[in-house]
Design a protein around this motif. Structure first.
Motif, PDB file in Angstrom:
ATOM      1  N   UNK A   1      91.862  63.982  22.709  1.00 49.25           N
ATOM      2  CA  UNK A   1      92.609  63.519  21.536  1.00 49.25           C
ATOM      3  C   UNK A   1      93.810  62.658  21.904  1.00 49.25           C
ATOM      4  N   UNK A   2      94.400  62.851  23.089  1.00 49.44           N
ATOM      5  CA  UNK A   2      95.586  62.078  23.471  1.00 49.44           C
ATOM      6  C   UNK A   2      95.252  60.672  23.997  1.00 49.44           C
ATOM      7  N   UNK A   3      93.980  60.338  24.148  1.00 50.64           N
ATOM      8  CA  UNK A   3      93.585  58.985  24.566  1.00 50.64           C
ATOM      9  C   UNK A   3      93.432  58.125  23.317  1.00 50.64           C
ATOM     10  N   UNK A   4      94.407  57.298  23.067  1.00 56.64           N
ATOM     11  CA  UNK A   4      94.450  56.497  21.849  1.00 56.64           C
ATOM     12  C   UNK A   4      93.392  55.397  21.848  1.00 56.64           C
ATOM     13  N   UNK A   5      92.842  55.144  20.665  1.00 61.68           N
ATOM     14  CA  UNK A   5      91.906  54.064  20.466  1.00 61.68           C
ATOM     15  C   UNK A   5      90.440  54.438  20.577  1.00 61.68           C
ATOM     16  N   UNK A   6      90.153  55.642  21.039  1.00 65.64           N
ATOM     17  CA  UNK A   6      88.767  56.045  21.238  1.00 65.64           C
ATOM     18  C   UNK A   6      88.174  56.806  20.058  1.00 65.64           C
ATOM     19  N   UNK A   7      89.008  57.177  19.093  1.00 60.36           N
ATOM     20  CA  UNK A   7      88.510  57.877  17.914  1.00 60.36           C
ATOM     21  C   UNK A   7      89.526  57.841  16.799  1.00 60.36           C
ATOM     22  N   UNK A   8      88.998  57.965  15.598  1.00 57.47           N
ATOM     23  CA  UNK A   8      89.826  58.039  14.397  1.00 57.47           C
ATOM     24  C   UNK A   8      89.058  58.862  13.376  1.00 57.47           C
ATOM     25  N   UNK A   9      89.534  58.885  12.153  1.00 55.97           N
ATOM     26  CA  UNK A   9      88.813  59.589  11.088  1.00 55.97           C
ATOM     27  C   UNK A   9      87.494  58.895  10.764  1.00 55.97           C
ATOM     28  N   UNK A  10      87.374  57.611  11.127  1.00 58.64           N
ATOM     29  CA  UNK A  10      86.190  56.834  10.763  1.00 58.64           C
ATOM     30  C   UNK A  10      85.176  56.651  11.893  1.00 58.64           C
ATOM     31  N   UNK A  11      85.601  56.766  13.159  1.00 58.98           N
ATOM     32  CA  UNK A  11      84.682  56.469  14.260  1.00 58.98           C
ATOM     33  C   UNK A  11      85.019  57.256  15.523  1.00 58.98           C
ATOM     34  N   UNK A  12      84.027  57.333  16.416  1.00 57.14           N
ATOM     35  CA  UNK A  12      84.180  57.892  17.754  1.00 57.14           C
ATOM     36  C   UNK A  12      83.581  56.876  18.718  1.00 57.14           C
ATOM     37  N   UNK A  13      84.313  56.519  19.770  1.00 58.05           N
ATOM     38  CA  UNK A  13      83.846  55.561  20.763  1.00 58.05           C
ATOM     39  C   UNK A  13      83.759  56.271  22.124  1.00 58.05           C
ATOM     40  N   UNK A  14      82.635  56.929  22.411  1.00 57.63           N
ATOM     41  CA  UNK A  14      82.513  57.682  23.660  1.00 57.63           C
ATOM     42  C   UNK A  14      82.310  56.758  24.864  1.00 57.63           C
ATOM     43  N   UNK A  15      83.104  56.958  25.909  1.00 59.16           N
ATOM     44  CA  UNK A  15      82.995  56.168  27.130  1.00 59.16           C
ATOM     45  C   UNK A  15      81.645  56.469  27.786  1.00 59.16           C
ATOM     46  N   UNK A  16      80.933  55.400  28.130  1.00 56.99           N
ATOM     47  CA  UNK A  16      79.618  55.551  28.738  1.00 56.99           C
ATOM     48  C   UNK A  16      78.467  55.435  27.756  1.00 56.99           C
ATOM     49  N   UNK A  17      78.778  55.343  26.449  1.00 58.57           N
ATOM     50  CA  UNK A  17      77.737  55.153  25.437  1.00 58.57           C
ATOM     51  C   UNK A  17      76.997  53.864  25.761  1.00 58.57           C
ATOM     52  N   UNK A  18      75.654  53.916  25.765  1.00 55.27           N
ATOM     53  CA  UNK A  18      74.876  52.740  26.145  1.00 55.27           C
ATOM     54  C   UNK A  18      73.590  52.654  25.336  1.00 55.27           C
ATOM     55  N   UNK A  19      73.332  51.475  24.791  1.00 54.27           N
ATOM     56  CA  UNK A  19      72.082  51.193  24.094  1.00 54.27           C
ATOM     57  C   UNK A  19      71.483  49.911  24.670  1.00 54.27           C
ATOM     58  N   UNK A  20      70.181  49.732  24.422  1.00 49.07           N
ATOM     59  CA  UNK A  20      69.513  48.502  24.816  1.00 49.07           C
ATOM     60  C   UNK A  20      68.673  48.001  23.653  1.00 49.07           C
ATOM     61  N   UNK A  21      68.404  46.693  23.660  1.00 44.06           N
ATOM     62  CA  UNK A  21      67.515  46.101  22.668  1.00 44.06           C
ATOM     63  C   UNK A  21      67.025  44.758  23.188  1.00 44.06           C
ATOM     64  N   UNK A  22      65.879  44.334  22.694  1.00 47.18           N
ATOM     65  CA  UNK A  22      65.380  43.003  22.996  1.00 47.18           C
ATOM     66  C   UNK A  22      65.975  42.036  21.983  1.00 47.18           C
ATOM     67  N   UNK A  23      66.498  40.925  22.492  1.00 44.08           N
ATOM     68  CA  UNK A  23      67.133  39.941  21.625  1.00 44.08           C
ATOM     69  C   UNK A  23      67.006  38.569  22.278  1.00 44.08           C
ATOM     70  N   UNK A  24      67.339  37.524  21.537  1.00 47.46           N
ATOM     71  CA  UNK A  24      67.196  36.172  22.059  1.00 47.46           C
ATOM     72  C   UNK A  24      68.102  35.932  23.261  1.00 47.46           C
ATOM     73  N   UNK A  25      67.677  34.989  24.086  1.00 48.19           N
ATOM     74  CA  UNK A  25      68.441  34.585  25.258  1.00 48.19           C
ATOM     75  C   UNK A  25      69.509  33.572  24.859  1.00 48.19           C
ATOM     76  N   UNK A  26      70.628  33.567  25.559  1.00 45.63           N
ATOM     77  CA  UNK A  26      71.691  32.591  25.286  1.00 45.63           C
ATOM     78  C   UNK A  26      71.287  31.189  25.710  1.00 45.63           C
ATOM     79  N   UNK A  27      70.514  31.073  26.794  1.00 49.24           N
ATOM     80  CA  UNK A  27      70.155  29.754  27.306  1.00 49.24           C
ATOM     81  C   UNK A  27      68.897  29.169  26.659  1.00 49.24           C
ATOM     82  N   UNK A  28      68.151  29.981  25.908  1.00 52.55           N
ATOM     83  CA  UNK A  28      66.930  29.499  25.267  1.00 52.55           C
ATOM     84  C   UNK A  28      66.633  30.358  24.033  1.00 52.55           C
ATOM     85  N   UNK A  29      67.362  30.129  22.918  1.00 55.91           N
ATOM     86  CA  UNK A  29      67.210  30.980  21.734  1.00 55.91           C
ATOM     87  C   UNK A  29      65.797  31.004  21.156  1.00 55.91           C
ATOM     88  N   UNK A  30      65.008  29.966  21.418  1.00 52.54           N
ATOM     89  CA  UNK A  30      63.650  29.913  20.886  1.00 52.54           C
ATOM     90  C   UNK A  30      62.600  30.419  21.872  1.00 52.54           C
TER      91      UNK A  30
END
Length: 86
Positions: free
Chosen positions: A23-52
């Motif tokens: 709780x004493x680490x500011x910025x990682x949680x509030x009444x609206x959100x929790x930002x856990x360190x190490x949280x990781x997701x993946x997804x397939x998405x377009x490339x920056x160098x070739x969007x098509x």
């Protein structure tokens, strides 16, 4: 008991739940959100160098920054350096 990774669900795979900060680490949680360190997701998405062209795997992570959480985006292909934001 949850076995990771979970998904993909609507294109997003949950790789790691991360660790909720004290709780004493500011910025990682509030009444609206929790930002856990190490949280990781993946997804397939377009490339920056070739969007098509073929899609690439993107990794989204929450890191411990100097003054609160940092958000990191990394692409397997098409991006030279990760994108890091506070």
């Amino acid at each position: 008991r949850v076995r990771l990774p979970v998904g993909p669900v609507q294109g997003v795979t949950l790789e790691c739940l991360g660790v909720v900060q004290p709780a004493d680490k500011l910025g990682y949680h509030s009444a609206a959100y929790i930002l856990p360190v190490g949280y990781r997701t993946t997804r397939l998405y377009m490339r920056c160098d070739d969007p098509n062209g073929e899609r690439t795997r993107w990794v989204q992570e929450i890191l411990e920054g100097d003054n609160g959480p940092a958000f990191k985006l990394t692409a397997d292909e098409g991006l030279d350096e990760p994108i890091v934001a506070k």
